[in-house]
Design a protein around this motif. Structure first.
Motif, mmCIF file in Angstrom:
data_model
loop_
_atom_site.group_PDB
_atom_site.id
_atom_site.type_symbol
_atom_site.label_atom_id
_atom_site.label_comp_id
_atom_site.label_asym_id
_atom_site.label_seq_id
_atom_site.Cartn_x
_atom_site.Cartn_y
_atom_site.Cartn_z
ATOM 1 N N VAL A 99 0.930 -1.241 -0.141
ATOM 2 C CA VAL A 99 -0.024 -0.215 -0.062
ATOM 3 C C VAL A 99 0.880 1.224 -0.103
ATOM 4 C CG1 VAL A 99 -1.845 1.151 1.288
ATOM 5 C CG2 VAL A 99 -2.022 -1.153 1.030
ATOM 6 N N THR A 100 2.181 1.306 0.764
ATOM 7 C CA THR A 100 2.954 2.378 0.516
ATOM 8 C C THR A 100 3.201 2.538 -0.787
ATOM 9 O OG1 THR A 100 4.020 1.329 2.466
ATOM 10 C CG2 THR A 100 5.385 2.900 1.374
ATOM 11 N N GLU A 101 3.565 1.685 -1.655
ATOM 12 C CA GLU A 101 3.760 1.919 -3.137
ATOM 13 C C GLU A 101 2.799 2.531 -3.944
ATOM 14 O OE1 GLU A 101 6.459 -1.059 -5.091
ATOM 15 O OE2 GLU A 101 5.778 -2.144 -3.144
ATOM 16 N N PHE A 102 1.271 2.445 -3.414
ATOM 17 C CA PHE A 102 0.175 2.684 -4.000
ATOM 18 C C PHE A 102 0.063 4.298 -3.541
ATOM 19 C CE2 PHE A 102 -4.378 3.825 -3.139
ATOM 20 C CZ PHE A 102 -4.772 3.874 -4.303
ATOM 21 N N VAL A 103 0.308 4.461 -2.254
ATOM 22 C CA VAL A 103 0.354 5.898 -1.828
ATOM 23 C C VAL A 103 1.545 6.721 -2.559
ATOM 24 C CG1 VAL A 103 0.455 7.247 0.282
ATOM 25 C CG2 VAL A 103 -0.946 5.421 0.416
ATOM 26 N N PHE A 104 2.669 6.490 -2.599
ATOM 27 C CA PHE A 104 3.915 7.359 -2.929
ATOM 28 C C PHE A 104 4.233 6.793 -4.229
ATOM 29 C CE2 PHE A 104 4.650 7.382 1.696
ATOM 30 C CZ PHE A 104 4.870 8.670 1.864
ATOM 31 N N LYS A 105 3.426 5.882 -5.141
ATOM 32 C CA LYS A 105 3.713 5.691 -6.559
ATOM 33 C C LYS A 105 5.109 4.909 -6.589
ATOM 34 C CE LYS A 105 -0.090 7.648 -7.508
ATOM 35 N NZ LYS A 105 -1.199 7.302 -6.606
ATOM 36 N N GLN A 106 5.724 4.492 -5.682
ATOM 37 C CA GLN A 106 6.977 3.971 -5.385
ATOM 38 C C GLN A 106 7.411 3.517 -4.148
ATOM 39 O OE1 GLN A 106 10.685 6.593 -5.453
ATOM 40 N NE2 GLN A 106 9.412 8.246 -4.606
#
Length: 119
Positions: A99-106
């Protein structure tokens, strides 16, 4: 990128991130493997808190350093280290899921965060 994220405890005292645009399972938003403990430190006796989180430096922020990017078969996301918290040495390990990647796009090398909207 900066983003304010609200975290809350459910009736079972489990921490979750409040990300309205998340289209996946609610279980994916549960904070586990050290993130729940960090939220207990931040919120103290409260059942929710809001954090300003960023992948660029923000003033008076705590810092999570990426130690290891997990492969999908190991849960994805990344293992982070919180070396200090409120100027106290912690060396606290935290897993933040995909989900971290979803939020930050990376998957950021560093995540800066601080509590906001404290009453």
């Amino acid at each position: 990128m900066e983003r304010a994220i609200r975290f809350y405890k459910n009736a079972k005292h489990e921490w979750y991130a409040d990300i309205p645009e998340w289209g996946g399972a609610i279980e994916d938003l549960q904070m586990v493997e050290g993130a729940d403990e960090l939220l207990n430190w931040i919120a103290a006796a409260e059942n929710e808190c809001t954090l300003l989180m960023a992948d660029e430096p923000i003033e008076n922020a705590e810092i999570l350093d990426l130690v290891y990017a997990r492969e999908e078969n190991l849960g994805g996301g990344g293992d982070y280290l919180l070396e200090t918290f409120r100027k106290e040495f912690k060396n606290h390990k935290i897993w933040l899921c995909h989900v971290t990647e979803f939020v930050f796009k990376q998957l950021p090398e560093k995540i800066y965060f601080k509590e906001i909207n404290k009453y």
